[in-house]
Scaffold this motif. Structure first.
Motif, mmCIF file in Angstrom:
data_model
loop_
_atom_site.group_PDB
_atom_site.id
_atom_site.type_symbol
_atom_site.label_atom_id
_atom_site.label_comp_id
_atom_site.label_asym_id
_atom_site.label_seq_id
_atom_site.Cartn_x
_atom_site.Cartn_y
_atom_site.Cartn_z
ATOM 1 N N ALA B 57 8.645 26.258 2.664
ATOM 2 C CA ALA B 57 9.839 25.737 3.336
ATOM 3 C C ALA B 57 9.434 24.908 4.545
ATOM 4 O O ALA B 57 8.491 25.238 5.256
ATOM 5 C CB ALA B 57 10.726 26.896 3.772
ATOM 6 N N LEU B 58 10.178 23.823 4.724
ATOM 7 C CA LEU B 58 9.972 22.962 5.883
ATOM 8 C C LEU B 58 11.286 23.020 6.649
ATOM 9 O O LEU B 58 12.299 22.523 6.181
ATOM 10 C CB LEU B 58 9.671 21.548 5.389
ATOM 11 C CG LEU B 58 9.171 20.513 6.368
ATOM 12 C CD1 LEU B 58 7.904 21.000 7.050
ATOM 13 C CD2 LEU B 58 8.897 19.209 5.632
ATOM 14 N N LEU B 59 11.242 23.681 7.814
ATOM 15 C CA LEU B 59 12.489 23.973 8.508
ATOM 16 C C LEU B 59 12.585 23.181 9.797
ATOM 17 O O LEU B 59 11.593 22.684 10.310
ATOM 18 C CB LEU B 59 12.553 25.477 8.813
ATOM 19 C CG LEU B 59 12.352 26.358 7.588
ATOM 20 C CD1 LEU B 59 12.059 27.792 7.995
ATOM 21 C CD2 LEU B 59 13.582 26.294 6.701
ATOM 22 N N GLY B 60 13.797 23.075 10.316
ATOM 23 C CA GLY B 60 13.973 22.354 11.569
ATOM 24 C C GLY B 60 15.367 21.793 11.670
ATOM 25 O O GLY B 60 16.078 21.680 10.676
ATOM 26 N N ALA B 61 15.731 21.430 12.885
ATOM 27 C CA ALA B 61 17.084 20.947 13.144
ATOM 28 C C ALA B 61 17.241 19.504 12.678
ATOM 29 O O ALA B 61 16.295 18.898 12.169
ATOM 30 C CB ALA B 61 17.378 21.051 14.628
ATOM 31 N N ASN B 62 18.422 18.957 12.865
ATOM 32 C CA ASN B 62 18.669 17.545 12.540
ATOM 33 C C ASN B 62 17.675 16.653 13.257
ATOM 34 O O ASN B 62 17.431 16.820 14.448
ATOM 35 C CB ASN B 62 20.065 17.124 13.019
ATOM 36 C CG ASN B 62 21.147 17.621 12.083
ATOM 37 O OD1 ASN B 62 21.918 18.470 12.450
ATOM 38 N ND2 ASN B 62 21.177 17.098 10.888
ATOM 39 N N GLY B 237 6.402 29.117 5.471
ATOM 40 C CA GLY B 237 7.303 28.165 6.117
ATOM 41 C C GLY B 237 6.664 27.452 7.292
ATOM 42 O O GLY B 237 5.736 27.964 7.931
ATOM 43 N N TYR B 238 7.137 26.236 7.517
ATOM 44 C CA TYR B 238 6.728 25.471 8.698
ATOM 45 C C TYR B 238 7.977 25.116 9.473
ATOM 46 O O TYR B 238 8.990 24.743 8.873
ATOM 47 C CB TYR B 238 6.022 24.176 8.295
ATOM 48 C CG TYR B 238 4.686 24.387 7.622
ATOM 49 C CD1 TYR B 238 3.500 24.318 8.349
ATOM 50 C CD2 TYR B 238 4.631 24.663 6.262
ATOM 51 C CE1 TYR B 238 2.279 24.517 7.726
ATOM 52 C CE2 TYR B 238 3.420 24.869 5.627
ATOM 53 C CZ TYR B 238 2.245 24.788 6.365
ATOM 54 O OH TYR B 238 1.045 24.994 5.749
#
Ligand SMILES: Nc1ncnc2c1ncn2[C@@H]1O[C@H](COP(=O)(O)OP(=O)(O)OP(=O)(O)O)[C@@H](O)[C@H]1O
Ligand SMILES: [Mg+2]
Lengths: 360, 289
Positions: B57-62, B237-238
Motif C-alpha cells: 500500500a502507498l498511503l498519504g493525503a491529497n 505499506g509506505y
C-alpha cells in the motif's frame, strides 16, 4: 417533380465529395485532437500521385521510387502480419527490416521488368495508397512526435505548415499542370425512372459511381472501427488517450494509422474529384468546403460528416436553383458558410456532435 | 493471470510463487525525483519495493504524490509533462525508467488509473478487449481471459453490452480492473480503487484484489487514501507526505503505529493535523538522524 428530384439528387451526389473530405478531418480530429488543415492538400497529393503514376510522362526514377514505396508497404504488412500471427517464428527487428527492404527491391525489379512507365490503375492505386501511408509515417515522425503534448493551436498551425509543404512538394515531384485520371470511370449522363416521370431524371454516371464508392468506403470504415482490434484501439484513443496509453496502446502507432486511413480517404476523394474535374491545384481548396460540413455535422461524428456533407451539397444546389433567380447567382459559393453560421448560433456542437456522457 | 480458470490458478498459487531472493524484489523504486513542467518538484526521493506476489500500500493525503509515483513507474508521466530526473526504477532487476507504457504492459506492469478512466463510448466488453491490445496469443486466449474476468466480476457480464459511460462507479472500477487483467499482468499499479464508492462496494473490490493476488499471482502496488481498508489487505505499506516516504513498515506495524492511528485511521484524540506535527514521528526522525 422531376426537375426538383434532379436538383436534390445532383446536390446529394456533390455532397458525397464534401463528406469524403470531412470524413478525413473527423478521423484525425477524433483520434488525436488535431484539426488537420492539410486534409485538402492530402486529397490533391493523393490524386496527383495517382494521375501521374498512370501517365507515362515522368522520369524513370519516379516510377521506380513509387514501386519501392509500394514494395515497402507490402513488406511492412507482411512482417506485421507475421509478428501477429506467429510471434514465435517472427523475425527480430533487424531481419524484419531486411525483409521489408527485400520487398522494396522486389517492387523496383518488377517495375523495371515491366517497362516501368504508365501504370495501370490496379497497380497505381495501391501505390498511391502506399505513398499516403509513407506520408503519414513522415508526418508522425517529423511533426506530431516532436510536438506531442503541445497546445492544440500549435498542432493546428503545424498542419497549416504541412498543408503548404505538401502542396509545394506534390507539385515539385509530380508537376503542376492539369492531369486527367484515366481510370475509365463513365462520365456520360443517363436517365433514371423514365417510366415514372415525364422525361425521367437526368443524372451523371460519375456521380452515381462516386456515391457507390463513398458508400463502400464508409461501410468498410464502419466495420474497421467497430469490429477490429485496431479499430477498437482507435476509438479508445479518441475517448481517452491517457487511459489508452495505460493499457499499452501506443499513441504513435495509432496516429500513423489514422493519418494513413485519412490518406486513403483522401485518395478516394481525389479519385472521385479528379475524375470529374481533372487533377489540379483547385482540389486542395475543397478543404474549405469541408469546414462548414464539419460545423454542421460536428467535429467528432463520422455520421455527422457524411450527413453534413449531403445536407450542404443538397442545400447549395437547391438554393442556387430556387433562390438564385431572386437573390442573384453565385449562392453556391457562400450558402454553405451561411448555413454553418446559423448552425453555430443555435447548436455550437454541430447537429451530430457526439453525445457527451456526463457521469463519473 | 497465468491460468484460464480461477481454480487452476488457485492450485498454482497454493504451491506459492517462485520465491524471489530477498534482495531482488519484483519492483524496486530507488530514490526517484519527479519534476512536472521542468519546474514543479513533486517527488523528492521516493524509494519503495514490491515483492513478488505481494500487495503493497502507498498511503498519504491529497497531493502527497501517490499517483505521481505510480505514473513514474508505468511511465504515464510523460503524457503529463512529468519527468523522472533522479533515481531509478527496476522491474525484475531490469531498469525500466525509459520504457514506454506499451513496453511495460508487455512485460506485465499495468496501471489502473485514478478515476477509472473507462472508455465511455465503448461497451463494457469492448473496454475489456482493449486491455488485450498488446497480446499476440490469439483470439481464443483472449476469449478465455474474458471469461476469467467475468468470473471475477459477474456483474460486468450482465452489463457487457452497455456503454461504459453509462454504468455505475463501481461497475466502472470493475471494468478498469478487468481491462487491466486482460493484458495478463504480473503487477497492477492500482490507484485509489475506493474513490467515490460505497463502503460495501469498496470491500467487494478489495476482496477481489485479494483473490487476484492469491489465485492469479498478481502483485499489487495500491495507492489509497482509505488507509484502514488498504492496511487490512496489504502486507506492507509506505506513507508518503509531500513527496517523501515518511514511514514504512508491515501493515500490522503501521496500523498499530500511534501516528498512523491518529492521522490516517482517525482513531486518535484531537483533530486531523499534518503528519509531521506528530511527536512520535519527530522522535523517530531524531532517532534516524
Ligand atoms: N500534471 C501535473 N502538473 C503539475 N503538477 C502536478 C501534476 N500532477 C500532479 N501535480 C502535483 O503533484 C502533487 C502530487 O500529486 P499526486 O496526484 O501525485 O497526489 P496524490 O497523492 O495522488 O493525491 P490524491 O490523493 O489527491 O490523488 C500535487 O501537489 C499536484 O498538484
Ligand atoms: Mg492520486
Amino acid at each position: 417533380m422531376g426537375p426538383f428530384i434532379e436538383v436534390v439528387l445532383g446536390g446529394l451526389l456533390a455532397g458525397v465529395l464534401y463528406s469524403l473530405v470531412a470524413l478525413g478531418f473527423v478521423l484525425i480530429f477524433k483520434a488525436s485532437g488535431v484539426f488537420n488543415f492539410a486534409q485538402g492538400a492530402m486529397v490533391l497529393f493523393a490524386a496527383l500521385s495517382l494521375a501521374r503514376l498512370m501517365s507515362d510522362e515522368l522520369t524513370v526514377a519516379h516510377y521506380l521510387g513509387a514501386a519501392a514505396v509500394l514494395g515497402l508497404a507490402v513488406g511492412y504488412g507482411v512482417v506485421a502480419a507475421w509478428r501477429r500471427l506467429g510471434p514465435a517464428s517472427a523475425p527480430g527487428p533487424r531481419v524484419g527490416w531486411g525483409v521489408i527492404a527485400a520487398f522494396a527491391l522486389i517492387g523496383v525489379a518488377v517495375a523495371a521488368s515491366f517497362g516501368v512507365r504508365g501504370w495501370p490503375g490496379w497497380v497505381a492505386i495501391p501505390a498511391a495508397a502506399a505513398i499516403m501511408g509513407l506520408l503519414a509515417v513522415a508526418i508522425e515522425r517529423l511533426v506530431l512526435r516532436p510536438l506531442v503534448n503541445q497546445e492544440p493551436i500549435i498542432l493546428f498551425m503545424a498542419t497549416i505548415g504541412i498543408a503548404f509543404f505538401i502542396d509545394g512538394f506534390g507539385q515539385t515531384i509530380w508537376g503542376s499542370g492539369i492531369y486527367n485520371l484515366p481510370l475509365g470511370i463513365p462520365k456520360d449522363p443517363m436517365f433514371l425512372l423514365e417510366s415514372v416521370f415525364d422525361g425521367g431524371i437526368l443524372v451523371n454516371k460519375l456521380d452515381i459511381f462516386a456515391a457507390a464508392i463513398a458508400g463502400v468506403l464508409v461501410a468498410v470504415l464502419a466495420v474497421f472501427f467497430q469490429k477490429t482490434r485496431i479499430g477498437r484501439a482507435l476509438r479508445a484513443v479518441a475517448d481517452d488517450h491517457q487511459a489508452a496509453q495505460s493499457v499499452g496502446i501506443p499513441l504513435n502507432q495509432i496516429w500513423i494509422i489514422v493519418w494513413t486511413v485519412a490518406g486513403f480517404v483522401a485518395l478516394v476523394a481525389g479519385i472521385v474529384w479528379g475524375s470529374a474535374l481533372g487533377v489540379q491545384f483547385s482540389i486542395a481548396l475543397v478543404a474549405l468546403k469541408a469546414l462548414p460540413v464539419l460545423i454542421l455535422g460536428g467535429f467528432t461524428s463520422v455520421p455527422g460528416a457524411i450527413i453534413g456533407g449531403l445536407i450542404i451539397g443538397m442545400g447549395e444546389k437547391l438554393a442556387e436553383v430556387y433562390l438564385g433567380p431572386t437573390l442573384g447567382g453565385g449562392i453556391e459559393n457562400w450558402f454553405a458558410y451561411m448555413l454553418a453560421l446559423v448552425v453555430l448560433l443555435f447548436r455550437p456542437q454541430g447537429l451530430f456532435g457526439e453525445r457527451i456522457i456526463e457521469r463519473i | 493471470m497465468a491460468s484460464a480458470q480461477p481454480a487452476a490458478g488457485a492450485t498454482r498459487a497454493s504451491q506459492g510463487p517462485a520465491p524471489a531472493p530477498a534482495n531482488a524484489p519484483l519492483l524496486a523504486v530507488n530514490n526517484i525525483e519527479v519534476i512536472y513542467n521542468h519546474v514543479i518538484l513533486v517527488l523528492k526521493g521516493v524509494s519503495l519495493s514490491v515483492p513478488e506476489g505481494g500487495i503493497v500500500a502507498l498511503l498519504g493525503a491529497n497531493g502527497a504524490g501517490k499517483s505521481t509515483t505510480l505514473k513514474a513507474i508505468s511511465n504515464l508521466l510523460k503524457a503529463e509533462r512529468g519527468e523522472v530526473t533522479k533515481g531509478s526504477i527496476e522491474y525484475r532487476g531490469e531498469r525500466v525508467d525509459t520504457l514506454t507504457p506499451n513496453d511495460l504492459v508487455r512485460r506485465g506492469v499495468i496501471q489502473v488509473m485514478e478515476g477509472r478512466h473507462c472508455f465511455g463510448h465503448l461497451t463494457v466488453e469492448e473496454n475489456l478487449l482493449t486491455g488485450a491490445f498488446t497480446r499476440a496469443d490469439g483470439l481464443s486466449a483472449t476469449r478465455a481471459d474474458l471469461d476469467l474476468v467475468y468470473s471475477y466480476f459477474p456483474r460486468l457480464k450482465e452489463r457487457r453490452s452497455s456503454l461504459a459511460g453509462y454504468t455505475s462507479g463501481g461497475e466502472q472500477q470493475m471494468t478498469a480492473i478487468g481491462r487491466a487483467l486482460m493484458s495478463r499482468p504480473k503487477m497492477i499499479l492500482l490507484d485509489e480503487p475506493s474513490m467515490g464508492l460505497a463502503p460495501q462496494l469498496v470491500e467487494e473490490i478489495f476482496e477481489i484484489v485479494a483473490r487476484l493476488n492469491k489465485q492469479e499471482g498478481v502483485s499489487f502496488l495500491l495507492a489509497e487514501q482509505n488507509t484502514n481498508m488498504a492496511l487490512r489487505y496489504a502486507g506492507y505499506g509506505y506513507i508518503l507526505e509531500n513527496g517523501r516516504v515518511v514511514l514504512d513498515g508491515s501493515a500490522g506495524t503501521l496500523s498499530q503505529n500511534e501516528d498512523v492511528k491518529e492521522f490516517y485511521l482517525g482513531m486518535g484524540a484531537g483533530g486531523r493535523k499534518s503528519f509531521r506535527e506528530g511527536k512520535h514521528y519527530r522522535r523517530r526522525k531524531r532517532w534516524l538522524a
